[in-house]
Design a protein around this motif. Sequence first.
Motif, mmCIF file in Angstrom:
data_model
loop_
_atom_site.group_PDB
_atom_site.id
_atom_site.type_symbol
_atom_site.label_atom_id
_atom_site.label_comp_id
_atom_site.label_asym_id
_atom_site.label_seq_id
_atom_site.Cartn_x
_atom_site.Cartn_y
_atom_site.Cartn_z
ATOM 1 N N TYR C 59 0.235 -1.020 0.308
ATOM 2 C CA TYR C 59 -0.400 -0.313 -0.248
ATOM 3 C C TYR C 59 1.012 0.880 0.042
ATOM 4 O O TYR C 59 1.988 1.569 0.874
ATOM 5 N N GLY C 60 0.604 2.456 -1.247
ATOM 6 C CA GLY C 60 1.068 3.538 0.062
ATOM 7 C C GLY C 60 0.688 4.580 1.212
ATOM 8 O O GLY C 60 -0.627 4.293 1.216
ATOM 9 N N LEU C 61 0.774 5.169 1.793
ATOM 10 C CA LEU C 61 0.447 5.554 3.476
ATOM 11 C C LEU C 61 -0.594 6.878 2.325
ATOM 12 O O LEU C 61 -1.313 6.539 3.718
ATOM 13 N N GLU C 62 -0.008 7.503 1.466
ATOM 14 C CA GLU C 62 -1.122 8.601 0.968
ATOM 15 C C GLU C 62 -2.098 7.529 0.199
ATOM 16 O O GLU C 62 -2.043 7.318 -0.728
ATOM 17 N N VAL C 63 -3.546 8.143 0.752
ATOM 18 C CA VAL C 63 -4.245 7.218 -0.404
ATOM 19 C C VAL C 63 -4.055 6.860 -1.451
ATOM 20 O O VAL C 63 -4.426 6.004 -2.287
ATOM 21 N N GLU C 64 -3.988 8.653 -2.138
ATOM 22 C CA GLU C 64 -4.430 8.246 -3.479
ATOM 23 C C GLU C 64 -2.388 7.764 -3.889
ATOM 24 O O GLU C 64 -2.672 7.980 -5.431
ATOM 25 N N SER C 65 -1.975 7.234 -3.298
ATOM 26 C CA SER C 65 0.233 7.462 -3.514
ATOM 27 C C SER C 65 -0.087 5.506 -5.052
ATOM 28 O O SER C 65 -0.200 4.951 -4.644
ATOM 29 N N TYR C 66 0.595 5.947 -5.483
ATOM 30 C CA TYR C 66 1.095 4.523 -6.260
ATOM 31 C C TYR C 66 2.562 3.782 -5.865
ATOM 32 O O TYR C 66 3.507 4.729 -5.422
ATOM 33 N N VAL C 67 1.940 2.411 -5.703
ATOM 34 C CA VAL C 67 3.665 1.941 -4.992
ATOM 35 C C VAL C 67 3.226 0.835 -5.735
ATOM 36 O O VAL C 67 1.639 0.155 -5.804
ATOM 37 N N GLY C 116 5.470 5.867 -6.720
ATOM 38 C CA GLY C 116 5.655 7.461 -7.008
ATOM 39 C C GLY C 116 4.542 7.695 -7.951
ATOM 40 O O GLY C 116 3.280 7.721 -8.991
#
Lengths: 137, 288, 135
Positions: C59-67, C116
């Motif tokens: 998961y990314g911690l920032e809800v809409e981030s890409y990982v 990112g």
Amino acid sequence: MNEQVNIMIMVDSIQALVDQRLDGNCFMVDDSRFFSKQKGTLHLDTQCIPGQLIHWTVKAVDVQTPVSIKQISFEPYQQIFNTTNVENLDALVWNGIVPYLGNKQQTYKYKVVLQIGKGKKSTLETFTPSLTILPPY
Amino acid sequence: MSQQFGIMVMIDVKSALKTRNLRDHAYLIDNMKDFGSQNEGTNALISKVSGTYWANGNQAGEEVMNWLAIDINDMPQTVQKPSYYTYFRAKTIENFLKKHLTNVSRSEQGDTNTNDTDDRQLDIKVSQQGFNSILEQLQDITNVAEGGLKTNTDSTKNIESDWPLVSLTGQLESGDIKVIQEENNYINLPPVITNITGEAVDLGIIYPAEYGSPNFITRGWYWCATVNTAKAGKYRYTMHITLFDLVIKDDQISWKPVQLTLDSHILISKDAMRNGFTGAGDSYLPIY
Amino acid sequence: MNYVNIKALVDVVAVLSNDQLDGNMYLFDTNKLQGSTKEGTSNLESAVQKNDQVLWSTYGLEVESYVKICDITVDETYLTKPKAEYYEGTNIQYWTSRVLKTPETTIPYSIQFEVGDTTTLFATKKGPSIKPVNR
């Protein structure tokens, strides 16, 4: 009472960090009653008159990402107040009164430095926005 | 700051249910590590909130905190920006699960709004009228107490849910439920934060409230709070979290709510607002 | 079959601004009761034994981030080469591997992520390991 002109900077924080540049990931708008140019881009040219108070703010498009203004300066880009060691950049208000510098219309480019998070890749800058001071009426 | 705080409460639900101990199996992470939060990844997180105030003492910025409880065992379900075509956006976990929501065929009292003639069937069916939210069902078996829901853990009523029984690798389970339960290869109904209380709330430091959101895992609810940064200091708050344990009765799946609590802290500092050009009050712009 | 489910939570902004993965990526698993340690750090030590199935997702911690996990490198004496799979009907990945031999001691492995966007890669340097279960 000074009339206030608001300049808002919006940033896609994560994309700016990935690209390591603000260009393309950042746009600027203002609410000046004069005809500002290049609204919505990093080349925003805000038209203003002496005596107005200019107020800059910054917002991240993704609300869970950070962004703060670290510096705004005009040529020769020397700061009176050095913000390098300021811990909480959000305790800074970026307000300034437009000075009277002569009777001719003049455009002044300025530098904006943004801080996204902390660390060696967190500081990004642009030299492209400007203020155009119109001759006073 | 314009940034909102996000606190992820990562829970090893199966271990927490086995031991009835949430504290040993919960790990908190927020997005403020570089701004002063301490003990990231532990159950002792201290979230740093940097407040600001004007010369007249008024709070300058609004700080907002958001909480999300997530089962470590669950499939990743956060919203992801599509890395390429929007076609692929449809292929998220949320959309997959929505297609397989079962008919909510009955409540304990019996129910008439189902098209399914045989509501003892175990096959997973596509829902025809949407689904009840977990919280609506929780409300049926609890008291709505001041500031949140109180679940009676001695209640014999369990949650019946249209949450599809899915294996850890995302396959729909079918077949003998008792075998599935023994193998432990299923994802529990996701945990829900039902309330936030404690010193920080009592002292008016945080004002928590439940908000609706399109976030699928929480069935449309998440907790959010605005922070009063007038008083600097370290304050404790308590999260009330309901986990769901799989119970099989008469070949029917239901989920027993288990309510546990977890404490955490916020640390508030405050700085006076200053002009960024001068370091003091407003003045003329430094244009020469 | 016993499953050990490992979750990686990546603080995308912190990884990108500090240009560093270790310390800004948090690992958790579901096997603490069998002996996993260092939960919530980049150095998670997952307790495993022969025939366990190990799963990884992120998961990314920032809800809409890409990982996204793009590779996992293991000691193939102990684990089969991890394979990427998609959760059925989605384009979200998980990785899976089977334990071939119970480790006698702590055996490190490495995870590589896209953070990112798809071209920005970070790999763990002193990252996670597997270890034997409690006796």
